[in-house]
Design an enzyme around this catalytic site. Structure first.
Site: not given
Length: 188
Positions: A63, A73, A133, A171
């Site tokens: 992603h 991230k 995250y 996905d």
């Protein structure tokens, strides 16, 4: 207080915060803006995310978000373990289309920094894995993009041991890197 280790693609970093333990357990400063900046890692974190994956071999990714909502991230694991993967999607980069991976786990108490210009994904290596995250831009569904986790041109070596990954519907139908328009360019 903070160990920063460049990975094979040096823009992707492993970060190891110090952990202080005694007979009660431990304490760690997992993020401190000043200490991160002193170590050369300064991002405007704006959102924290947490995911839980019940099954081993849950695969989330690859992603990324397009500008102006592109995200750096900072990923860590609260419970369990993941293989975290970053794919360089910056056109003109010497490592364009290449990937780097790091096992991130509650046991190792490490983190990975995946900067803008990389597609990101992870595979859970244990059941009941929790991932936490920070991101440097808020989520924008309109800017959300994906690249196929099994793109043969990228060739990520996911340690599935012959098992099929658990995937989201999104996905399952992600396009290849070759079919992804130029979104990021390398700035030397």
């Amino acid at each position: 207080m903070l160990e920063v280790i460049p990975l094979a693609i040096p823009d992707v970093l492993e970060i190891r915060p110090r952990k202080f333990g005694d007979d009660r357990g431990f304490f760690s400063e997992t993020f401190n803006a000043q200490r991160f900046a002193e170590a050369g890692v300064s991002m405007p974190w704006v959102q924290d995310n947490q995911s839980f994956s019940a099954a081993k071999f849950t695969l989330r990714g690859l992603h990324f978000q397009a500008p102006p909502f592109a995200q750096d991230k900072l990923v860590r694991v609260l419970k369990g373990a993941i293989l975290d993967v970053a794919v360089d999607i910056r056109h003109g980069s010497p490592s364009f289309g290449q990937w780097v991976a790091l096992e991130v786990s509650a046991r190792a108490f490490n983190q990975i920094l995946v900067p803008k210009g990389f597609a990101h994904g992870f595979l859970t290596l244990e059941p009941d894995t929790e991932v936490f995250y920070k991101v440097s831009a808020p989520y924008s569904g309109e800017h959300d993009r994906g690249i196929a986790w099994n793109d043969g041109e990228i060739g990520v070596d996911w340690p599935l041991g012959g098992e099929a990954p658990v995937l989201s519907d999104k996905d399952k139908v992600a396009s290849s890197l070759a079919d992804t328009p130029v979104i990021f360019t390398f700035d030397a």
